[in-house]
Design a protein around this motif. Structure first.
Motif, short mmCIF file in Angstrom:
data_model
loop_
_atom_site.label_atom_id
_atom_site.label_comp_id
_atom_site.label_asym_id
_atom_site.label_seq_id
_atom_site.Cartn_x
_atom_site.Cartn_y
_atom_site.Cartn_z
N THR A 1 33.34 44.18 52.76
CA THR A 1 34.51 44.42 51.91
C THR A 1 34.16 45.28 50.70
OG1 THR A 1 35.52 42.31 52.56
CG2 THR A 1 36.32 43.32 50.53
N LEU A 2 32.97 45.06 50.15
CA LEU A 2 32.57 45.74 48.92
C LEU A 2 32.07 47.16 49.15
CD1 LEU A 2 30.87 42.79 47.01
CD2 LEU A 2 33.15 43.76 46.66
N ARG A 3 32.10 47.63 50.40
CA ARG A 3 31.79 49.04 50.64
C ARG A 3 32.79 49.93 49.90
NH1 ARG A 3 30.62 48.56 57.15
NH2 ARG A 3 28.57 47.55 56.96
N ASP A 4 34.03 49.44 49.81
CA ASP A 4 35.02 50.12 48.98
C ASP A 4 34.93 49.49 47.59
OD1 ASP A 4 37.15 51.25 47.71
OD2 ASP A 4 38.70 50.33 48.97
N THR A 5 34.29 50.17 46.67
CA THR A 5 34.05 49.60 45.34
C THR A 5 35.23 49.77 44.40
OG1 THR A 5 33.02 51.67 44.60
CG2 THR A 5 31.56 49.98 45.55
N GLY A 6 36.28 50.45 44.86
CA GLY A 6 37.43 50.72 43.98
C GLY A 6 38.03 49.50 43.33
N PRO A 7 38.47 48.48 44.11
CA PRO A 7 39.08 47.28 43.51
C PRO A 7 38.13 46.56 42.55
CG PRO A 7 39.58 47.38 45.85
CD PRO A 7 38.55 48.45 45.59
N LEU A 8 36.86 46.47 42.90
CA LEU A 8 35.90 45.78 42.05
C LEU A 8 35.69 46.54 40.74
CD1 LEU A 8 33.87 43.44 41.74
CD2 LEU A 8 32.17 44.91 42.82
N THR A 9 35.59 47.86 40.83
CA THR A 9 35.43 48.67 39.62
C THR A 9 36.64 48.54 38.70
OG1 THR A 9 34.03 50.25 40.81
CG2 THR A 9 35.05 51.01 38.76
N GLU A 10 37.82 48.58 39.30
CA GLU A 10 39.05 48.43 38.51
C GLU A 10 39.10 47.06 37.85
OE1 GLU A 10 43.93 48.57 38.96
OE2 GLU A 10 42.66 48.70 40.74
#
Length: 287
Positions: A117-126
């Motif tokens: 899931t964390l391969r897409d770091t967008g939500p976590l960064t936001e």
């Protein structure tokens, strides 16, 4: 009964959200896999130490019309395995897998799912940016999620100037939210895990109604909490044992803290250095 057959019975429960009583029934079926398809509801209730209505509710929770339908499926699962075509898996002499080994193996899978899931770091960064900018930062965790919220608050306080753990309910919770909003809060972090307390979902709605953006750590992107959140960070929960395993959500706590630090590296470093100086002066930790 070989481990492969036990696994086939476990697969009937995979992905189901069961109560602790229902998990006890499921565990008894696995432990008595050889007779599972031939136990009456009374027999199963006695073995599990529950009532017969609990056995019926267990069957319907799995999508069956009643316990007889579940028992028929268990017979197909077990006898189909016994009398079906031989496979290499069936003939390998392996040690039985205990429920504890299976539960921990599932947690390794959950951590891999989290990693994917964390391969897409967008939500976590936001999420990290939002939470670091919110001054103060209210954090919600009710019932089973309370320990995760407490752990997050403990560490976040070392890099954030004003972190507030919310544990009140009803009008007191609304008071705390309004006070945080008036003080400058722009976001709230929430931990909402199965069995999804009704008051936690209501709290998410209240937070958004008062103008806060809601970042939620929950077990699934389609959990009831997801619909009431602006940023969802899913971390799967293990459900093989009587009580949930929160390995992936606990990992998410530390990962989210890192995302916050990464969003403001200079401020983070300054605060951590100040904390180290303070602990050294007060001799908080052993040398």
């Amino acid at each position: 009964m070989t481990p492969s057959a036990r696994q086939r019975i476990l697969d009937l429960f995979d992905g189901q959200r069961l109560t602790p009583v229902q998990r006890r029934i499921a565990r008894i079926l696995v432990e008595h896999a050889g007779q599972a398809g031939y136990l009456s509801s009374g027999d199963l209730a006695t073995l599990a130490g529950v009532s017969q209505p609990s056995v019926t509710r267990f069957a319907t929770a799995l999508g069956f019309e009643g316990y007889p339908a579940l028992r028929d499926q268990l017979r197909v699962t077990i006898d189909g395995y016994r009398h079906g075509p031989s496979t290499m898996d069936d003939t390998v002499d392996t040690e039985p897998v205990s429920q504890f080994e299976q539960a921990l193996s599932d947690e390794a899978t959950n951590l891999q799912r989290l990693s994917d899931t964390l391969r897409d770091t967008g939500p976590l960064t936001e999420a990290g940016r939002l939470l670091m900018q919110s001054r103060p930062l209210p954090v919600l965790g009710m019932r089973a999620a309370g320990a995760l919220a407490g752990a997050f608050v403990y560490f976040a306080a070392k890099v954030h100037p004003d972190v507030r753990l919310l544990h009140e309910q009803g009008s007191l919770f609304a008071d705390r939210l309004e006070q945080a909003r008036a003080a400058g809060a722009v976001a709230m972090l929430a931990f909402v895990l199965p069995r999804y307390p009704r008051e936690a979902i209501d709290a998410l709605r209240e937070a958004r109604a008062c103008g806060l953006r809601v970042v939620t750590v929950t077990d699934s992107p389609v959990s009831p909490a997801a619909a009431e959140s602006d940023v969802v960070l899913p971390a799967p929960v293990g459900s093989r044992l009587v009580f949930d395993l929160h390995t992936a959500p606990m990992a998410m706590v530390t990962i989210l803290l890192q995302a916050m630090c990464d969003s403001a590296p200079a401020e983070t470093q300054e605060r951590l250095e100040a904390f180290e100086r303070s602990t050294a002066t007060r001799q908080i930790f052993l040398p």
